[in-house]
Write a protein that holds these residues in place. Structure first.
Motif, short mmCIF file in Angstrom:
data_model
loop_
_atom_site.label_atom_id
_atom_site.label_comp_id
_atom_site.label_asym_id
_atom_site.label_seq_id
_atom_site.Cartn_x
_atom_site.Cartn_y
_atom_site.Cartn_z
N ARG A 139 32.63 46.76 37.68
CA ARG A 139 32.40 47.09 39.26
C ARG A 139 31.29 46.00 39.59
O ARG A 139 30.20 46.12 39.10
CB ARG A 139 32.36 48.36 39.33
N GLY A 140 31.74 45.63 40.92
CA GLY A 140 31.01 44.92 41.85
C GLY A 140 30.65 43.22 41.36
O GLY A 140 29.91 42.70 41.70
N GLN A 141 31.55 42.79 40.36
CA GLN A 141 31.68 41.44 39.90
C GLN A 141 33.09 41.11 40.19
O GLN A 141 34.03 41.59 39.70
CB GLN A 141 31.24 41.54 38.53
N GLY A 156 39.62 40.41 39.98
CA GLY A 156 38.70 41.14 40.95
C GLY A 156 37.86 42.18 40.09
O GLY A 156 37.85 42.22 38.89
N ALA A 157 36.99 42.86 41.00
CA ALA A 157 35.99 43.68 40.05
C ALA A 157 36.67 44.88 39.38
O ALA A 157 37.67 45.34 39.94
CB ALA A 157 35.09 44.18 41.29
N GLY A 158 36.02 45.32 38.26
CA GLY A 158 36.85 46.24 37.54
C GLY A 158 38.16 46.14 36.92
O GLY A 158 39.03 46.96 36.81
N SER A 159 38.41 44.73 36.54
CA SER A 159 39.63 44.24 35.99
C SER A 159 39.49 43.44 34.84
O SER A 159 38.28 42.90 34.46
CB SER A 159 40.21 43.24 37.05
N ARG A 160 40.32 43.64 34.21
CA ARG A 160 40.62 42.97 32.75
C ARG A 160 41.57 41.93 32.45
O ARG A 160 42.65 42.24 33.03
CB ARG A 160 40.58 44.07 31.70
#
Length: 343
Positions: A139-141, A156-160
């Motif tokens: 999150r935040g990145q 996106g943030a919090g994504s894989r």
């Protein structure tokens, strides 16, 4: 016959254990004659092993010949140990040379087998385990990733995202958890497939955005090109939609909804432009929590349910974006470290 030919014939009979007692005496005499050892070497160099040079070098053929060779060696060794005691001195000398010769022949055989194996390895396709890469944004990145085919992914943030270091010859397949914007390099021979749980999004060359967080509706929005979205449940597949630029599908609990959307809204996401249409403050702040890695709470549940429309540029400091959101949603807030309280 010439004397040398007679000697070779006699020694060949000796090597094949076909000598009479009188011939054995003659062999003993020849062992004392200079040049006789050369005759032994020449005869041992001949193809008496049965491993003659042939074009058939397939593995079963070579294995069969090797088995024959081993049996012959075993039989000869048994016969040698059964020689009379008076022959032991001469036989020991010959056996030592024979073993050296056998070793040389075996070395050639196994070298040939090794070479054959290497050639077969080169000819036969071997299924290799493809190395996979996994990139996880906390999150935040956010990050921009270039895939093996030069396609770009804005994760996106919090994504894989998970993808192979080298794509297959007939497809390009990746897996996504979370949200990402894709700019896919065109390749009609290799469809680009994004796996998001049981749903597959398939393209040839286009740009689109996917939102595939767990416990949230799946959305696919197309900026350019054409996209096909399919549901694969068990052994069955169901086509959900074929999307063109400016179309978005929402898939939630088996229900499909397709709506029109602005292309700028879709492509603007990769530049941190967040567009919310008549969405609750709770939905909006949940998005901001992921982008800024903060916790946003509401003192009153009723405020969280209020809906607004707003455009936010999420590449500015948190306090600036909260000022814009507060002015639009008519609320006050307080920031403490990574916690935001809305009242």
């Amino acid at each position: 016959m010439e004397p040398e030919h007679k000697d070779k014939t006699l020694i060949r009979k000796y090597l094949n254990h076909n000598c009479t007692p009188e011939e054995m005496k003659e062999v003993k005499r020849l062992m004392l004659v200079p040049g006789t050892q050369q005759i032994f070497d020449e005869l041992l160099s001949e193809s008496w092993t049965g491993l003659e040079a042939v074009e058939n070098t397939d593995q079963p053929h070579l294995q069969e010949k090797l088995q024959q060779f081993y049996k012959k060696l075993e039989g000869e060794e048994v016969q040698r140990f059964q020689q009379k005691e008076e022959e032991e001195g001469m036989v020991r000398s010959i056996k030592q040379r024979n073993y050296l010769r056998y070793a040389a022949i075996l070395a050639v055989i196994f070298l040939s087998l090794g070479t054959y194996g290497i050639l077969q390895y080169k000819k036969t396709p071997v299924e290799e385990q493809i190395a996979m890469r996994e990139i996880l944004n906390p999150r935040g990145q956010r990050s921009r990733i270039v895939l093996p085919d030069s396609s770009a992914v804005y994760l996106g943030a919090g994504s894989r995202i998970t993808f192979p270091e080298q794509f297959e010859t007939n497809s390009r397949e990746i897996a996504l958890e979370g949200e990402a914007f894709f700019e896919v390099t065109q390749d009609p021979k290799k469809p680009f497939i994004v796996h998001t749980g049981k749903v597959q999004t398939r393209v040839l060359g286009t740009s689109f955005k996917i939102d595939a967080f767990s416990n949230r509706p799946l959305t696919v929005a197309v900026a350019t090109g054409k996209v096909r979205v399919d549901d694969y449940t068990g052994q069955k597949s169901k086509s959900l939609a074929i999307l063109t630029p400016g179309q978005k599908i929402t898939y939630d609990q088996g229900m499909v909804k397709t709506v029109a959307t602005e292309i700028e809204e879709i492509s603007g996401w990769k530049a941190a432009r967040l567009v919310f249409h008549n969405q609750s403050l709770k939905e909006i702040t949940t998005e901001l929590e992921r982008w800024y890695n903060v916790e946003i709470s509401f003192e009153h549940n009723g405020k969280a349910k209020e809906k607004i429309s707003v455009v936010l540029q999420a590449d500015v400091p948190l306090n600036k974006i909260m000022k814009i959101l507060a002015a639009t949603g008519h609320f006050k807030y307080h920031i403490t470290s990574r916690n935001v309280s809305i009242n």
